[in-house]
Scaffold this motif. Structure first.
Motif, PDB file in Angstrom:
ATOM      1  N   ALA A  55       0.736  -1.293  -0.139  1.00 48.95           N
ATOM      2  CA  ALA A  55       0.150   0.014   0.122  1.00 48.95           C
ATOM      3  C   ALA A  55       0.855   1.284   0.185  1.00 48.95           C
ATOM      4  O   ALA A  55       0.460   2.030  -0.736  1.00 48.95           O
ATOM      5  CB  ALA A  55      -1.019  -0.112   1.082  1.00 48.95           C
ATOM      6  N   LEU A  58       1.827   2.202  -3.340  1.00 46.97           N
ATOM      7  CA  LEU A  58       0.722   2.606  -4.161  1.00 46.97           C
ATOM      8  C   LEU A  58       0.151   4.078  -3.579  1.00 46.97           C
ATOM      9  O   LEU A  58      -0.806   4.564  -4.290  1.00 46.97           O
ATOM     10  CB  LEU A  58      -0.553   1.674  -4.006  1.00 46.97           C
ATOM     11  N   HIS A  92      -5.096   8.260   1.160  1.00 48.00           N
ATOM     12  CA  HIS A  92      -4.002   8.722   0.324  1.00 48.00           C
ATOM     13  C   HIS A  92      -2.898   9.531   0.973  1.00 48.00           C
ATOM     14  O   HIS A  92      -3.163  10.536   1.900  1.00 48.00           O
ATOM     15  CB  HIS A  92      -4.527   9.439  -0.991  1.00 48.00           C
ATOM     16  N   ASN A 108      -8.027   9.241  -2.059  1.00 45.05           N
ATOM     17  CA  ASN A 108      -8.508   7.858  -2.006  1.00 45.05           C
ATOM     18  C   ASN A 108      -8.193   7.378  -0.536  1.00 45.05           C
ATOM     19  O   ASN A 108      -7.416   7.926   0.049  1.00 45.05           O
ATOM     20  CB  ASN A 108      -7.788   7.110  -3.178  1.00 45.05           C
ATOM     21  N   LEU A 110      -9.141   3.238   1.525  1.00 52.08           N
ATOM     22  CA  LEU A 110      -9.468   2.102   1.498  1.00 52.08           C
ATOM     23  C   LEU A 110      -9.626   1.144   3.082  1.00 52.08           C
ATOM     24  O   LEU A 110      -8.946   1.653   3.745  1.00 52.08           O
ATOM     25  CB  LEU A 110      -8.392   1.014   0.833  1.00 52.08           C
ATOM     26  N   VAL A 129     -12.962   0.625  -1.511  1.00 54.26           N
ATOM     27  CA  VAL A 129     -11.946   1.581  -1.929  1.00 54.26           C
ATOM     28  C   VAL A 129     -12.820   2.680  -2.313  1.00 54.26           C
ATOM     29  O   VAL A 129     -13.804   2.481  -2.983  1.00 54.26           O
ATOM     30  CB  VAL A 129     -10.871   1.290  -3.132  1.00 54.26           C
ATOM     31  N   LEU A 153      -6.968   3.633  -7.563  1.00 57.45           N
ATOM     32  CA  LEU A 153      -5.910   2.470  -7.011  1.00 57.45           C
ATOM     33  C   LEU A 153      -5.449   1.774  -8.061  1.00 57.45           C
ATOM     34  O   LEU A 153      -4.154   1.297  -8.250  1.00 57.45           O
ATOM     35  CB  LEU A 153      -6.746   1.602  -6.169  1.00 57.45           C
TER      36      LEU A 153
END
Length: 204
Positions: A55, A58, A92, A108, A110, A129, A153
């Motif tokens: 993660a 990302l 994010h 973003n 999740l 998400v 994502l």
């Protein structure tokens, strides 16, 4: 009878074991589990610590100052564990301000759930998400926030990513039939396209 404890399958459909492809966000509504990290991914990715490393690659990180407002949401992945609260919630991670900036500007977001119960032990990671509005808009989900969050994502994951010296290769497949298109049962009455992104993540 258990479906299996089988790393050779990408995931088990939660509905087969009495579960749902929606987490529980309130009475009668939920958020779509719109991304699945396949149980055929590298084993080191399919742990809480391994997923967190992925993660970070990302652009996600833990919540601002480790402070969370609101109750955790549970999901039932049909694996025999019933309704279980999210394992972790990530946001994010802006280059300036980190996840604290996400709280202010939106971005973003999740929730992670792991399918590892005695009835369906695929090891797959199910993610809810969504893309959130900024603080001025009450930090709610954007009008297309579930599909948009998934797509953001996927865009950031596809191909090769790297963090902390670990390199990941992510291959993506979109699945239909797991989620119903439309807004029925979806939190905030936000319509979804019904697609689920299946990610197979390999540590290089």
């Amino acid at each position: 009878m258990p479906l299996a404890a089988d790393a050779a399958v990408p995931f088990y459909d939660p509905r087969i074991g009495g579960g749902s492809m929606l987490d529980r966000a309130g009475t009668g509504v939920g958020e779509p589990l719109n991304v699945i990290i396949s149980g055929q991914s590298s084993p080191e990715v399919l742990t809480e610590s391994g997923f967190y490393q992925y993660a970070l690659a990302l652009g996600f990180a833990e919540e601002c100052l480790d402070i969370h407002l609101g109750a955790p949401m549970p999901a039932n992945l049909g694996d025999g564990h019933g309704w279980v609260n999210q394992t972790v919630e990530l946001r994010h991670n802006y280059a300036i301000g980190g996840t604290c900036a996400e709280t202010v500007f939106g971005g973003n977001h999740l929730r992670l759930f792991i399918q590892n119960g005695p009835l369906a032990d695929s090891g797959a990671l199910f993610l809810a998400v969504s893309k959130e509005e900024d603080l001025a808009e009450g930090h709610t989900i954007t009008p297309d926030g579930y599909d948009r969050g998934r797509d953001l994502l996927v865009a950031g994951a596809t191909g090769t990513t790297k963090h902390g010296g670990v390199e990941f290769q992510t291959d993506v497949q979109f699945l239909t039939g797991l989620l119903q298109p439309g807004s029925q049962g979806i939190n905030h009455d936000i319509a979804i396209d019904g697609k689920v992104a299946l990610l197979t993540v390999t540590v290089l």
